[in-house]
Scaffold this motif. Structure first.
Motif, PDB file in Angstrom:
ATOM      1  N   TYR A 117       8.436   5.486  -4.982  1.00  0.00           N
ATOM      2  CA  TYR A 117       9.133   4.199  -4.966  1.00  0.00           C
ATOM      3  C   TYR A 117       8.191   3.050  -5.293  1.00  0.00           C
ATOM      4  CZ  TYR A 117       7.657   4.359  -0.004  1.00  0.00           C
ATOM      5  OH  TYR A 117       6.938   4.493   1.153  1.00  0.00           O
ATOM      6  N   ILE A 165       3.406  -4.094   3.726  1.00  0.00           N
ATOM      7  CA  ILE A 165       3.903  -2.976   4.513  1.00  0.00           C
ATOM      8  C   ILE A 165       2.885  -2.744   5.632  1.00  0.00           C
ATOM      9  CG2 ILE A 165       4.723  -0.582   4.445  1.00  0.00           C
ATOM     10  CD1 ILE A 165       6.329  -2.500   2.586  1.00  0.00           C
ATOM     11  N   GLY A 215      -2.019   3.464  10.380  1.00  0.00           N
ATOM     12  CA  GLY A 215      -2.908   2.858   9.393  1.00  0.00           C
ATOM     13  C   GLY A 215      -2.702   1.370   9.247  1.00  0.00           C
ATOM     14  N   GLY A 216      -3.316   0.808   8.211  1.00  0.00           N
ATOM     15  CA  GLY A 216      -3.377  -0.639   8.048  1.00  0.00           C
ATOM     16  C   GLY A 216      -2.276  -1.227   7.202  1.00  0.00           C
ATOM     17  N   TYR A 223      -0.565  -4.416   0.502  1.00  0.00           N
ATOM     18  CA  TYR A 223       0.296  -5.267  -0.326  1.00  0.00           C
ATOM     19  C   TYR A 223       0.923  -4.414  -1.433  1.00  0.00           C
ATOM     20  CZ  TYR A 223       1.704  -8.639  -3.841  1.00  0.00           C
ATOM     21  OH  TYR A 223       2.441  -9.332  -4.759  1.00  0.00           O
ATOM     22  N   HIS A 224       2.212  -4.598  -1.664  1.00  0.00           N
ATOM     23  CA  HIS A 224       2.901  -3.906  -2.763  1.00  0.00           C
ATOM     24  C   HIS A 224       3.517  -4.925  -3.710  1.00  0.00           C
ATOM     25  CE1 HIS A 224       4.069  -0.043  -0.271  1.00  0.00           C
ATOM     26  NE2 HIS A 224       2.771  -0.232  -0.317  1.00  0.00           N
ATOM     27  N   ASN A 238       2.632  -1.506  -8.128  1.00  0.00           N
ATOM     28  CA  ASN A 238       2.096  -0.535  -7.155  1.00  0.00           C
ATOM     29  C   ASN A 238       3.084   0.622  -7.018  1.00  0.00           C
ATOM     30  OD1 ASN A 238       0.201  -0.047  -4.617  1.00  0.00           O
ATOM     31  ND2 ASN A 238       2.300   0.250  -3.924  1.00  0.00           N
ATOM     32  N   ILE A 275      -8.302   2.402  -4.897  1.00  0.00           N
ATOM     33  CA  ILE A 275      -7.099   2.326  -5.741  1.00  0.00           C
ATOM     34  C   ILE A 275      -5.879   2.897  -5.027  1.00  0.00           C
ATOM     35  CG2 ILE A 275      -8.269   2.323  -7.999  1.00  0.00           C
ATOM     36  CD1 ILE A 275      -7.308   5.457  -7.880  1.00  0.00           C
ATOM     37  N   GLY A 333      -4.325   3.859  -0.817  1.00  0.00           N
ATOM     38  CA  GLY A 333      -4.444   4.022   0.638  1.00  0.00           C
ATOM     39  C   GLY A 333      -3.367   5.003   1.082  1.00  0.00           C
ATOM     40  N   ASN A 334      -3.701   5.856   2.052  1.00  0.00           N
ATOM     41  CA  ASN A 334      -2.775   6.921   2.453  1.00  0.00           C
ATOM     42  C   ASN A 334      -2.547   6.943   3.952  1.00  0.00           C
ATOM     43  OD1 ASN A 334      -2.333   8.875  -0.064  1.00  0.00           O
ATOM     44  ND2 ASN A 334      -4.329   7.900  -0.158  1.00  0.00           N
ATOM     45  N   HIS A 363       2.174   9.897   2.719  1.00  0.00           N
ATOM     46  CA  HIS A 363       2.429   9.006   1.596  1.00  0.00           C
ATOM     47  C   HIS A 363       1.226   8.128   1.258  1.00  0.00           C
ATOM     48  CE1 HIS A 363       4.622   5.984   4.521  1.00  0.00           C
ATOM     49  NE2 HIS A 363       3.370   6.180   4.862  1.00  0.00           N
ATOM     50  N   GLY A 364       1.245   7.627   0.037  1.00  0.00           N
ATOM     51  CA  GLY A 364       0.125   6.801  -0.393  1.00  0.00           C
ATOM     52  C   GLY A 364       0.549   5.792  -1.438  1.00  0.00           C
ATOM     53  N   THR A 365      -0.299   4.781  -1.592  1.00  0.00           N
ATOM     54  CA  THR A 365      -0.064   3.761  -2.623  1.00  0.00           C
ATOM     55  C   THR A 365      -0.878   4.129  -3.856  1.00  0.00           C
ATOM     56  OG1 THR A 365      -1.994   2.487  -1.927  1.00  0.00           O
ATOM     57  CG2 THR A 365       0.093   1.945  -0.864  1.00  0.00           C
ATOM     58  N   LEU A 377      -2.484   1.606  -6.714  1.00  0.00           N
ATOM     59  CA  LEU A 377      -2.588   0.273  -7.312  1.00  0.00           C
ATOM     60  C   LEU A 377      -2.717   0.483  -8.817  1.00  0.00           C
ATOM     61  CD1 LEU A 377      -5.157  -1.325  -4.851  1.00  0.00           C
ATOM     62  CD2 LEU A 377      -2.854  -2.175  -5.249  1.00  0.00           C
ATOM     63  N   LEU A 385      -2.625 -11.044   2.758  1.00  0.00           N
ATOM     64  CA  LEU A 385      -3.195 -10.335   3.913  1.00  0.00           C
ATOM     65  C   LEU A 385      -4.270 -11.149   4.613  1.00  0.00           C
ATOM     66  CD1 LEU A 385      -3.532  -6.725   2.459  1.00  0.00           C
ATOM     67  CD2 LEU A 385      -1.855  -7.516   4.118  1.00  0.00           C
ATOM     68  N   VAL A 426      -8.446  -2.011   7.614  1.00  0.00           N
ATOM     69  CA  VAL A 426      -9.823  -1.937   7.148  1.00  0.00           C
ATOM     70  C   VAL A 426      -9.863  -2.604   5.765  1.00  0.00           C
ATOM     71  CG1 VAL A 426     -11.722  -0.357   6.629  1.00  0.00           C
ATOM     72  CG2 VAL A 426      -9.946   0.325   8.261  1.00  0.00           C
TER      73      VAL A 426
HETATM   74  N1  LIG Z   1      -1.441  -1.351  -2.291  1.00  0.00           N
HETATM   75  C1  LIG Z   1      -2.665  -1.108  -1.818  1.00  0.00           C
HETATM   76  N2  LIG Z   1      -3.265   0.071  -2.068  1.00  0.00           N
HETATM   77  C2  LIG Z   1      -4.503   0.338  -1.595  1.00  0.00           C
HETATM   78  N3  LIG Z   1      -5.228  -0.507  -0.853  1.00  0.00           N
HETATM   79  C3  LIG Z   1      -4.691  -1.689  -0.575  1.00  0.00           C
HETATM   80  C4  LIG Z   1      -3.388  -2.055  -1.037  1.00  0.00           C
HETATM   81  N4  LIG Z   1      -3.111  -3.298  -0.583  1.00  0.00           N
HETATM   82  C5  LIG Z   1      -4.180  -3.686   0.128  1.00  0.00           C
HETATM   83  N5  LIG Z   1      -5.147  -2.733   0.139  1.00  0.00           N
HETATM   84  C6  LIG Z   1      -6.468  -2.757   0.793  1.00  0.00           C
HETATM   85  O1  LIG Z   1      -6.450  -1.792   1.838  1.00  0.00           O
HETATM   86  C7  LIG Z   1      -6.744  -2.418   3.106  1.00  0.00           C
HETATM   87  C8  LIG Z   1      -6.025  -1.701   4.247  1.00  0.00           C
HETATM   88  O2  LIG Z   1      -6.525  -0.399   4.339  1.00  0.00           O
HETATM   89  P1  LIG Z   1      -6.209   0.566   5.569  1.00  0.00           P
HETATM   90  O3  LIG Z   1      -7.025   1.805   5.384  1.00  0.00           O
HETATM   91  O4  LIG Z   1      -6.355  -0.193   6.851  1.00  0.00           O
HETATM   92  O5  LIG Z   1      -4.645   0.894   5.419  1.00  0.00           O
HETATM   93  C9  LIG Z   1      -4.085   1.662   4.410  1.00  0.00           C
HETATM   94  O6  LIG Z   1      -4.674   1.914   3.373  1.00  0.00           O
HETATM   95  C10 LIG Z   1      -2.655   2.090   4.682  1.00  0.00           C
HETATM   96  C11 LIG Z   1      -2.003   2.864   3.573  1.00  0.00           C
HETATM   97  C12 LIG Z   1      -0.487   2.970   3.762  1.00  0.00           C
HETATM   98  C13 LIG Z   1       0.204   3.649   2.625  1.00  0.00           C
HETATM   99  C14 LIG Z   1       1.714   3.647   2.693  1.00  0.00           C
HETATM  100  C15 LIG Z   1       2.316   4.394   1.552  1.00  0.00           C
HETATM  101  C16 LIG Z   1       3.721   4.015   1.261  1.00  0.00           C
HETATM  102  S1  LIG Z   1       4.214   2.635   2.160  1.00  0.00           S
HETATM  103  S2  LIG Z   1       2.419   2.044   2.659  1.00  0.00           S
HETATM  104  C17 LIG Z   1      -6.310  -3.840   2.891  1.00  0.00           C
HETATM  105  O7  LIG Z   1      -6.951  -4.729   3.779  1.00  0.00           O
HETATM  106  C18 LIG Z   1      -6.751  -4.082   1.447  1.00  0.00           C
HETATM  107  O8  LIG Z   1      -8.143  -4.290   1.380  1.00  0.00           O
END
Ligand SMILES: Nc1ncnc2c1ncn2[C@@H]1O[C@H](COP(=O)(O)OC(=O)CCCC[C@@H]2CCSS2)[C@@H](O)[C@H]1O
Length: 334
Positions: A36, A43, A73-74, A77-78, A82, A132, A134-135, A147-149, A151, A163, A178
């Motif tokens: 998606y 998020i 997790g943290g 931004y989407h 993304n 690139i 985050g999971n 799940h993961g993003t 970028l 943020l 983080v």
């Molecule tokens: N879209 C995206 N992708 C990767 N990293 C990001 C993104 N947006 C912000 N960040 C960076 O990651 C940190 C937070 O890292 P932190 O490790 O704290 O959290 C995560 O990675 C959570 C991932 C959740 C994935 C889900 C999958 C589907 S719905 S959301 C933030 O402060 C930014 O520096």
């Protein structure tokens, strides 16, 4: 692995409801893959304090959605650049807290495109020292969600803008994000491709060893269930903001009349107690203000509305209403 077709749905409230609906309602024994893409949104992780993670004046002014997810997790931004991938599978404790299994096909697909991506730390995919992807994971008794993003081509300045929180002196047990250095995958692609072709390459990699590729479209009845979950949970302030762990705020501001100091205790997004300290010259006792605000949501609109019933000058002498509200809620560095 059954592929859930969901193209064209960009509402984060609906997409997160869809993901949870599949987790909770679709058959055991089958694995599902969902992608998606969301409109600009933040998020938030399941155990985070929303106000501690976001720049709320910015998200409100710019119409950025703020939605809590069920995984830990943290905050991330989407936007339409993304791409999120999501595996919904049977519960397996060898795969919980192990991101390698689910990120492998994604990393392989990136490598095949000439991007030197690797899983680093516990849950990040990096190229060099830039993040690139985050999971995160969530598990119920029977099923799990990994799940993961990705970028791909995001507006990275918005990652900073949305943020970046300035609210001072919050103490909470909320999970802190983080902060990482982030980059877009398009920066590393030798051949330019669009996000749709990029998604296709990941799908091909996931299905490489599988006999057949099955696509599933939700029935109308199932969509009704998803929409119900959206309305009852993902659209709700109680979930997106109110579920934050309890926190304490200590704020002080110097006015012409002297220093005012407030201590606020917030639980489930609601002001449980509020204490105002200082030397005041007003004719009314500050306990009235404390009483008015206790039980209200710790939310700018709600605080402003509650204070419309009083005249702040009656309590503190020469202090204007907006200045006082700013002391309680403003995002300035105090
Ligand atoms: N879209 C995206 N992708 C990767 N990293 C990001 C993104 N947006 C912000 N960040 C960076 O990651 C940190 C937070 O890292 P932190 O490790 O704290 O959290 C995560 O990675 C959570 C991932 C959740 C994935 C889900 C999958 C589907 S719905 S959301 C933030 O402060 C930014 O520096």
């Amino acid at each position: 692995m059954i592929f859930i077709e969901n193209e064209g749905v960009n509402d984060p409230h609906l997409n997160l409801a869809l993901e949870e609906y599949i987790l909770r309602n679709f058959d055991r024994g089958d694995d599902y893959l969902l992608f998606y893409i969301n409109e600009p949104s933040i998020i938030i992780g399941r155990n985070q304090n929303t106000l501690e993670e976001i720049n709320q004046s910015y998200t409100e002014e710019n119409g950025v959605h703020v939605v809590r997810r069920i995984s830990g997790g943290g905050a991330v931004y989407h936007d339409l650049g993304n791409l999120n991938f999501s595996f919904i599978t049977d519960y397996d404790n060898t795969k919980l807290n192990n991101f390698r299994n689910f990120t492998r096909p994604v990393v392989n697909a990136l490598n095949a495109m000439g991007v030197e991506a690797e899983l680093k730390g516990r849950n990040d995919i990096l190229v060099g020292d830039k993040k690139i992807s985050g999971n995160a994971q969530f598990s119920s008794v029977k099923r799990m969600l990994s799940h993961g993003t990705l970028l791909f081509d995001c507006d990275l300045s918005e990652v900073q803008n949305t943020l970046n929180v300035k609210m001072s002196k919050i103490q909470s047990k909320g999970h802190k994000s983080v902060r990482s250095r982030v980059a877009n995958i398009t920066e590393f692609l030798p051949e330019p491709i669009d996000i749709k072709s990029f998604r296709k390459k990941i799908i091909e990699e996931v299905y490489r060893d599988q006999e057949n590729f099955t696509t599933y479209h939700l029935t109308e009845k199932e969509w009704d269930g998803v929409k119900k979950l959206k309305a009852e949970k993902y659209d709700q302030w109680d979930w997106n903001y109110g579920k934050s762990p309890k926190f304490n705020i200590h704020r002080t501001k110097r006015f012409a009349v002297g220093e005012i100091d407030v201590r606020i205790f917030v639980e489930k997004g609601t002001i449980k107690s509020l204490k105002i300290y200082g030397d005041f010259f007003g004719k009314e006792p500050v306990e009235n203000i404390e009483e008015i605000l206790e039980g209200k949501r710790y939310d700018l609109a709600e605080i402003t509305q509650a204070l419309e019933t009083i005249n702040v000058e009656d309590y503190f002498g020469n202090v204007e209403q907006p200045e006082f509200i700013d002391l309680l809620y403003g995002e300035d560095e105090l």
